[in-house]
Design an enzyme around this catalytic site. Structure first.
Site, short mmCIF file in Angstrom:
data_model
loop_
_atom_site.label_atom_id
_atom_site.label_comp_id
_atom_site.label_asym_id
_atom_site.label_seq_id
_atom_site.Cartn_x
_atom_site.Cartn_y
_atom_site.Cartn_z
N VAL A 169 2.44 5.93 5.13
CA VAL A 169 2.35 7.24 5.78
C VAL A 169 3.55 8.11 5.37
CG1 VAL A 169 2.42 8.44 8.02
CG2 VAL A 169 1.20 6.26 7.81
N ARG A 193 0.84 -1.20 0.00
CA ARG A 193 0.00 0.00 0.00
C ARG A 193 0.87 1.25 0.00
NH1 ARG A 193 1.29 1.52 5.19
NH2 ARG A 193 1.43 -0.22 6.66
#
Ligand code: ADP
Length: 447
Positions: free
Chosen positions: A294, A291
């Site tokens: 952050v 993914r």
């Protein structure tokens, strides 16, 4: 290209995704809980749909509600951000089944890497070095203990489905082992609904170094260098930097190449991060995140590449727009995770934001949905802003970061800005001389 992307997330990352879409001429749909009606990205999105009450289970993790929102708004792509449903293979599957495009890796790759035991086996076969440990899951206490003894204490018991730094138990001596194994399995079952655990040699003073990759599904994979995320508290990242002060060009190139060759073989698609512990010049794989991370902005700062834009392009079927040789690393970048929490006790501090002023100027980026008068809801993660600073050298970056932290005003709640300001003044940090336990040791000394 997509016409309308549904953003299945909240907070700063939802805003980040909205901004990328807007710049690409793609319309956006914000889905939000009743607690997030006033969120910045909800206000900015072209359309907004309330998908449920505050509890994430009933809103941000509520797959039928999200799909219903996609249907009524006529969205064609769904971006999961990070956390929530981003590494849920079932969600990726359902999204695609219903005719929408999941903006992320293939369901199969999410599934493999989501099971840390399978992930380790897979990458080892692909030629990536892993942390020494058990071959697979361990359940029989006697067998597990024998393995631990062979490996030598200390060992770490880790949950196959673990995440967010949870589900790990450190065992320093043999007589603690049986009880620790039992506790690890019970806790893992409760937290992740999976009692599978495995063993790893516990590394005493490693750095956490991760390699950012992107692939377009044709077998072409490019790495975008590494991030050093060794400043952690409770196995969670606090500050990240790129490049790592611990690597030279040769080491960077070698690990990048190893990762690229491995992921090319499985035709990896989309963004991915391969995480390693690095000790005494050796890399040991711990996990792969399938993914957007952050800390992706530090990579954007030193490469000049918009990772979210590339991720969206690839999901829409476009090939990668650059080759490995096109990647140039420029300068140094550091990200501070700004949390709504007390800077020393770490007690969460949601609530009403009073004055708000974000720093700016050359080389300073703030990703945050905060504004004066915004009420931070108490139901979610405490990350409220990311301060990302870029400089031509690490020293310039540190000077600029110090300046930017000093300008940052977030009144009304407790934030960890003073902690960051303190950390970057420490000689070890200035020298780039730190490891994954350094921050906790530093905090203990302060008590
Ligand atoms: P999660 O998915 O929960 O983030 P990881 O496997 O990525 O779990 O590990 C998170 C952190 O825990 C690492 O960055 C490191 O600080 C610590 N850790 C994990 N494995 C080990 C190990 N074998 N030895 C020492 N520390 C470890």
């Amino acid at each position: 290209m997509f016409e309308k992307v549904l953003i299945a997330n909240r907070g700063e990352i939802a805003l980040r995704l909205h901004r990328a879409c807007r710049e690409m001429g793609i319309r956006t749909v914000a889905v939000h809980s009743t607690a997030d009606t006033d969120a910045m990205h909800v206000r900015l999105a072209d359309e907004a749909v309330c998908i449920g009450p505050p509890a994430a289970m009933d809103s941000y993790l509520n797959i039928p509600s999200i799909l219903a929102a996609a249907e009524i708004t006529g969205s064609d792509g769904i971006h999961p951000g990070y956390g929530f449903l981003s590494e849920n293979a079932e969600f990726a599957h359902i999204v695609e089944e219903h005719g929408y495009t999941f903006i992320g890796p293939s369901e199969q790759h999410i599934r493999i890497m989501g099971d840390k035991i399978q992930a380790k086996q897979t990458v080892r076969e692909l030629g990536i070095p892993v942390v020494p440990g058990s071959e697979g899951a361990v359940s029989d206490p006697e067998e597990a203990k024998a393995l631990a003894e062979d490996m030598g204490y200390p060992v770490l018991i880790k949950a196959a489905s673990g995440g967010g730094g949870r589900g790990m138990k450190l065992v320093r001596q043999a007589d603690e082992f049986a009880a620790a194994l039992e506790a690890a399995r019970t806790e893992s079952k409760a937290a992740f609904n999976d009692d599978a655990v495995y063993l790893e040699k516990y590394l005493e003073r490693p750095r956490h170094i991760e390699v950012q990759v992107i692939g377009d599904g044709t077998g072409k994979v490019v790495h975008l260098g590494e991030r050093d995320c060794s400043l952690q508290r409770r196995n969670q990242k606090v500050l990240e930097e790129a490049p790592s002060p611990a690597l030279n060009d040769a080491a960077r190139k070698a690990i990048g190449q190893t990762v690229v060759e491995a992921l090319s073989k499985i035709k990896y698609t989309s963004l991915g991060t391969v995480e390693f512990l690095y000790e005494d010049g050796e890399f040991y794989f711990i996990e792969m995140n399938t993914r957007l991370q952050v800390e992706h902005p530090v990579t954007e700062a030193i490469t000049g590449i918009d990772l979210v834009r590339e991720q969206i392009r690839i999901a829409a079927g476009a090939p990668l727009s650059f080759d490995q040789d096109d990647i140039r690393f420029s300068g140094h970048a550091i990200e501070c995770r700004i949390n709504a929490e007390h800077p020393r006790t770490f007690v969460p501090s949601p609530g009403l934001v009073g004055d708000f002023h974000a720093p700016g100027g050359l080389g300073v980026r703030v990703d945050s949905g905060l504004y004066a008068g915004y009420r931070i809801p108490p139901y979610y993660d405490s990350l409220i802003a990311k301060l990302v600073v870029h400089g031509s050298t690490r020293n310039d970056c540190l000077m600029r970061l110090n300046r930017a932290l000093g300008e940052f005003v977030i009144d009304g709640i407790e934030v960890n800005i003073p902690l960051h300001a303190d950390l970057i003044q420490q000689q070890n940090f200035i020298d780039g001389d730190y490891h994954i336990h350094w921050l906790e040791e530093f905090l203990e000394q302060q008590e």
